[in-house]
Design an enzyme around this catalytic site. Structure first.
Site, short mmCIF file in Angstrom:
data_model
loop_
_atom_site.label_atom_id
_atom_site.label_comp_id
_atom_site.label_asym_id
_atom_site.label_seq_id
_atom_site.Cartn_x
_atom_site.Cartn_y
_atom_site.Cartn_z
N ASP A 129 0.76 -1.27 -0.32
CA ASP A 129 0.00 0.13 0.33
C ASP A 129 0.81 0.97 0.10
O ASP A 129 1.97 1.49 0.38
CB ASP A 129 -1.13 -0.16 1.42
CG ASP A 129 -0.79 -0.24 2.55
OD1 ASP A 129 0.61 0.41 2.75
OD2 ASP A 129 -0.88 0.07 4.19
N GLN B 78 -12.02 6.35 -4.31
CA GLN B 78 -12.00 7.36 -2.89
C GLN B 78 -13.89 8.14 -2.68
O GLN B 78 -14.85 7.42 -3.52
CB GLN B 78 -11.15 8.67 -2.50
CG GLN B 78 -10.18 7.56 -2.17
CD GLN B 78 -9.79 6.70 -0.65
OE1 GLN B 78 -11.12 7.62 0.27
NE2 GLN B 78 -9.13 6.12 0.18
N GLY C 78 -10.86 3.98 1.37
CA GLY C 78 -11.38 4.64 2.80
C GLY C 78 -13.20 3.99 3.45
O GLY C 78 -13.98 4.61 3.28
N ASP D 53 -7.43 -7.07 2.25
CA ASP D 53 -6.32 -7.95 3.83
C ASP D 53 -7.10 -7.05 4.29
O ASP D 53 -7.54 -6.00 4.73
CB ASP D 53 -5.05 -6.99 3.21
CG ASP D 53 -5.08 -5.17 3.16
OD1 ASP D 53 -5.31 -5.12 4.07
OD2 ASP D 53 -5.75 -4.57 2.45
#
Length: 376
Positions: free
Chosen positions: A92, A194, A221, A271
């Site tokens: 990430d 997002q 988000g 994840d």
């Protein structure tokens, strides 16, 4: 690098696919154990490979940047060689960690200036240097730099943040295309949708990300405190827009039930720290519900930890023994619970894949959700 969509469940949007990278094939849907600082907490790489057997794991740009630092990773030949892991890795971008440092960072158009949680030193993340850092880490899949908005979030702030994430994405793509990979294997860049919990913003962001033409796409988000139904609603909006022929990654999600519900909405990759973090606190996930192994009821229960489990610890040790280890604060207890939980998550997504391929995923999913929604 290639993604092949094999089939879609006839009664939902659940998909089975195959993502081919230079470090191996990832069969989707897939769960990625979180290896924040070049280590999945409590698990040796040998146990990870042989007992848990994930197709891919996740590393964290923010943490790896601070420790061991990029010069060490680059001299080691990248993260794969540094941690002795020869399968795919996703990193990430550090956006979530920057979000979590709300009292230690300042966001501007240039990027994010933040104070290290390690030693208090000041640093700057920009879309450009985050691309450079992830090139140095050498992950197979890199994430674009974004701002993760909190929940709840004012509409005006969410809209302004979304547009900045889009501008940052353009800078990420431009710089990613300028700088070469360092270790001889291909790397792909995933942009991030997002828009907080506003359907119109999520739709606009999904369209922008889809038009970027990246190899795959992510949804960020979410799982930041919003109700599960809002998470599912946002995911449904986004997956209806993101291109079907590309992999979709829902970041930081979640519980076993969350994963199954989002698979049904068309998500391919997940994840979460939940299986490892909860394991260290004595919470075990099973196909029939969750177990707090610290509870007194397990004190003299000499049955296996999980007779249906796929890892060796599930039948090697009893619930009573594992409870004893936790009550004595023995590290072995946390290690056993971690192997169990990660093994269960891997079983869950692979079982989901089997049922997608067989065409009966929706029926199986409904049964599993009911079973798992219990405290044993």
């Amino acid at each position: 690098m290639q993604f092949d969509l094999l089939t879609t469940d006839p009664a939902s949007k659940a998909r089975a696919g195959k993502l081919t990278t230079d470090h191996g094939v990832i069969e989707t849907p897939i769960f990625m154990p979180v290896g924040t600082v070049a280590s999945v907490k409590g698990v040796h790489q040998r146990e990870l490979r042989e007992d848990i057997n994930p197709d891919i794991i996740l590393g964290n740009t923010y943490h790896l940047y601070l420790r061991p630092k990029m010069d060490i990773l680059q001299r080691a030949g990248g993260l794969h060689k540094f941690m002795n892991w020869d399968r795919p890795i996703l990193t990430d971008s550090g956006g979530y960690q920057v979000y979590s440092l709300s009292n230690r960072r300042k966001i501007k158009e240039e990027g994010v200036r933040f104070k290290s949680h390690v030693d208090g030193s000041m640093h700057l993340f920009t879309p450009e240097n985050v691309m450079e850092i992830q090139r140095q880490i050498g992950a197979d899949i890199m994430m674009a730099f974004d701002e993760c908005t909190p929940y709840p979030c004012d509409y005006r702030y969410a809209k302004r943040s979304m547009h900045m994430t889009h501008r940052w994405l353009d800078r990420c793509i431009n710089h990613f295309n300028k700088i070469p990979a360092l270790y001889g294997h291909e790397q792909a860049l995933f942009p991030i949708v997002q828009g907080s919990t506003y359907k119109d913003l999520r739709a606009r962001s999904a369209e922008y990300i889809a038009n970027a033409g990246a190899f795959g796409n992510a949804i960020g988000g979410l799982s930041v405190g919003e109700p599960a139904e809002e998470m599912y609603g946002m995911t449904e909006v986004v997956t209806a827009i993101l291109p079907e022929e590309k992999p979709r990654y829902l970041m930081g999600v979640g519980t076993p039930i969350n994963i199954l519900e989002n698979i049904a909405l068309g998500v391919d990759m997940f994840d979460c720290v939940m299986p490892t973090r909860n394991a260290r606190n004595g919470m075990l996930f099973t196909a029939h519900g969750s177990i707090n192994i610290k509870n007194l009821k397990w004190e003299d229960d000499f049955s296996p930890i999980d007779e249906m489990g796929i890892t060796w610890v599930d039948t090697e040790y009893s619930k009573a023994y594992l409870r004893h280890l936790f009550k004595c604060h023995e590290l072995l207890g946390m290690q056993i619970a971690t192997i169990h939980n990660l093994g269960f998550y891997m079983w869950l997504v692979r079982e989901a894949r089997k049922h997608i391929l067989a065409g009966d995923f929706s029926t199986w999913k409904e049964k599993m959700v009911k079973q798992m929604d219990n405290r044993l």
